[in-house]
Design a protein around this motif. Structure first.
Motif, PDB file in Angstrom:
ATOM      1  N   ILE A  13       0.872  -1.181   0.000  1.00  0.00           N
ATOM      2  CA  ILE A  13       0.000   0.000   0.000  1.00  0.00           C
ATOM      3  C   ILE A  13       0.906   1.228   0.000  1.00  0.00           C
ATOM      4  O   ILE A  13       1.766   1.374   0.866  1.00  0.00           O
ATOM      5  CB  ILE A  13      -0.921   0.021   1.237  1.00  0.00           C
ATOM      6  N   ALA A  14       0.718   2.097  -0.953  1.00  0.00           N
ATOM      7  CA  ALA A  14       1.534   3.309  -1.037  1.00  0.00           C
ATOM      8  C   ALA A  14       1.240   4.221   0.152  1.00  0.00           C
ATOM      9  O   ALA A  14       0.125   4.212   0.679  1.00  0.00           O
ATOM     10  CB  ALA A  14       1.222   4.056  -2.336  1.00  0.00           C
ATOM     11  N   PRO A  15       2.216   5.023   0.579  1.00  0.00           N
ATOM     12  CA  PRO A  15       1.914   6.027   1.598  1.00  0.00           C
ATOM     13  C   PRO A  15       0.757   6.910   1.124  1.00  0.00           C
ATOM     14  O   PRO A  15       0.685   7.265  -0.057  1.00  0.00           O
ATOM     15  CB  PRO A  15       3.214   6.831   1.711  1.00  0.00           C
ATOM     16  N   ARG A  16      -0.162   7.214   2.031  1.00  0.00           N
ATOM     17  CA  ARG A  16      -1.404   7.954   1.735  1.00  0.00           C
ATOM     18  C   ARG A  16      -2.262   7.186   0.733  1.00  0.00           C
ATOM     19  O   ARG A  16      -2.956   7.774  -0.097  1.00  0.00           O
ATOM     20  CB  ARG A  16      -1.111   9.367   1.238  1.00  0.00           C
ATOM     21  N   THR A  33      -1.113   5.813   6.221  1.00  0.00           N
ATOM     22  CA  THR A  33      -0.859   7.242   6.235  1.00  0.00           C
ATOM     23  C   THR A  33       0.558   7.531   5.754  1.00  0.00           C
ATOM     24  O   THR A  33       1.372   6.621   5.591  1.00  0.00           O
ATOM     25  CB  THR A  33      -1.027   7.836   7.646  1.00  0.00           C
ATOM     26  N   TYR A  34       0.847   8.804   5.580  1.00  0.00           N
ATOM     27  CA  TYR A  34       2.181   9.219   5.167  1.00  0.00           C
ATOM     28  C   TYR A  34       3.223   8.816   6.208  1.00  0.00           C
ATOM     29  O   TYR A  34       4.364   8.539   5.888  1.00  0.00           O
ATOM     30  CB  TYR A  34       2.203  10.741   4.944  1.00  0.00           C
ATOM     31  N   GLU A  35       2.790   8.748   7.492  1.00  0.00           N
ATOM     32  CA  GLU A  35       3.689   8.367   8.589  1.00  0.00           C
ATOM     33  C   GLU A  35       3.735   6.858   8.800  1.00  0.00           C
ATOM     34  O   GLU A  35       4.230   6.390   9.823  1.00  0.00           O
ATOM     35  CB  GLU A  35       3.252   9.060   9.885  1.00  0.00           C
ATOM     36  N   ILE A  56      -9.352   9.479  -1.043  1.00  0.00           N
ATOM     37  CA  ILE A  56      -8.085  10.173  -0.882  1.00  0.00           C
ATOM     38  C   ILE A  56      -7.733  10.201   0.601  1.00  0.00           C
ATOM     39  O   ILE A  56      -8.517  10.675   1.424  1.00  0.00           O
ATOM     40  CB  ILE A  56      -8.169  11.602  -1.441  1.00  0.00           C
ATOM     41  N   VAL A  57      -6.551   9.674   0.939  1.00  0.00           N
ATOM     42  CA  VAL A  57      -6.077   9.665   2.321  1.00  0.00           C
ATOM     43  C   VAL A  57      -5.292  10.950   2.564  1.00  0.00           C
ATOM     44  O   VAL A  57      -4.406  11.304   1.789  1.00  0.00           O
ATOM     45  CB  VAL A  57      -5.185   8.428   2.587  1.00  0.00           C
ATOM     46  N   HIS A  58      -5.643  11.649   3.644  1.00  0.00           N
ATOM     47  CA  HIS A  58      -4.937  12.878   4.024  1.00  0.00           C
ATOM     48  C   HIS A  58      -4.911  12.946   5.541  1.00  0.00           C
ATOM     49  O   HIS A  58      -5.934  12.818   6.201  1.00  0.00           O
ATOM     50  CB  HIS A  58      -5.611  14.121   3.420  1.00  0.00           C
ATOM     51  N   GLY A  59      -3.706  13.080   6.086  1.00  0.00           N
ATOM     52  CA  GLY A  59      -3.569  13.035   7.542  1.00  0.00           C
ATOM     53  C   GLY A  59      -4.072  11.701   8.052  1.00  0.00           C
ATOM     54  O   GLY A  59      -3.667  10.647   7.569  1.00  0.00           O
ATOM     55  N   LYS A  60      -5.003  11.748   9.004  1.00  0.00           N
ATOM     56  CA  LYS A  60      -5.621  10.523   9.534  1.00  0.00           C
ATOM     57  C   LYS A  60      -7.090  10.471   9.140  1.00  0.00           C
ATOM     58  O   LYS A  60      -7.958  10.060   9.911  1.00  0.00           O
ATOM     59  CB  LYS A  60      -5.454  10.459  11.052  1.00  0.00           C
ATOM     60  N   SER A  61      -7.362  10.886   7.890  1.00  0.00           N
ATOM     61  CA  SER A  61      -8.722  10.891   7.348  1.00  0.00           C
ATOM     62  C   SER A  61      -8.707  10.355   5.925  1.00  0.00           C
ATOM     63  O   SER A  61      -7.670  10.308   5.278  1.00  0.00           O
ATOM     64  CB  SER A  61      -9.294  12.316   7.335  1.00  0.00           C
ATOM     65  N   VAL A  62      -9.898   9.966   5.468  1.00  0.00           N
ATOM     66  CA  VAL A  62     -10.080   9.597   4.065  1.00  0.00           C
ATOM     67  C   VAL A  62     -11.308  10.345   3.556  1.00  0.00           C
ATOM     68  O   VAL A  62     -12.302  10.486   4.267  1.00  0.00           O
ATOM     69  CB  VAL A  62     -10.247   8.062   3.877  1.00  0.00           C
ATOM     70  N   THR A  63     -11.217  10.837   2.321  1.00  0.00           N
ATOM     71  CA  THR A  63     -12.344  11.507   1.699  1.00  0.00           C
ATOM     72  C   THR A  63     -12.987  10.546   0.713  1.00  0.00           C
ATOM     73  O   THR A  63     -12.315  10.009  -0.174  1.00  0.00           O
ATOM     74  CB  THR A  63     -11.898  12.794   0.978  1.00  0.00           C
ATOM     75  N   CYS A  64     -14.284  10.326   0.891  1.00  0.00           N
ATOM     76  CA  CYS A  64     -15.030   9.406   0.026  1.00  0.00           C
ATOM     77  C   CYS A  64     -14.997   9.914  -1.411  1.00  0.00           C
ATOM     78  O   CYS A  64     -15.212  11.104  -1.657  1.00  0.00           O
ATOM     79  CB  CYS A  64     -16.471   9.290   0.530  1.00  0.00           C
TER      80      CYS A  64
END
Length: 112
Positions: A13-16, A33-35, A56-64
């Protein structure tokens, strides 16, 4: 004592990024996540059942990807003015492998 299921390599799984993972107990969306933190959630957004693993994964969230609802990867709760939640499952990384806790997956399967 907890029993864990190996669902693949962290590097798969790629970061983000995210991936829909098929386990013996059903499919789960796994996010990185990126971390390099890993989270596991049901794949269906609480709004219109959009495929969160395609979001889209950003921070500790995902946008549907369907209607831009933002879901917390930590809690499964919709954020902002949106309401609803998805189930989350314990996930960990050990020796470069992603592990999900079997007992939580079994509870999900029984509820479906």
């Amino acid at each position: 004592m907890s029993e864990w299921i190996d669902v693949g390599a962290l590097d798969d799984i790629a970061p983000r990024g995210a991936r829909l993972v098929k386990t013996p107990l059903g499919c789960v969306a796994v996010f990185r996540t990126y971390e390099d933190e890993v989270f596991a959630l049901d794949n269906a957004c609480p709004h219109k059942k959009g495929p969160l693993a395609e979001g889209i994964v950003h921070g500790k969230s995902v946008t549907c990807p369907l209607h831009n609802w933002v879901i917390s990867l930590e809690t499964g709760q919709a954020q902002g003015a949106d309401e609803g939640s998805v189930a989350t499952y314990p996930a960990r990384v050990e020796d470069g492998r992603i592990w999900l806790e079997r007992s939580f997956l079994q509870m999900r399967t029984a509820a479906e």
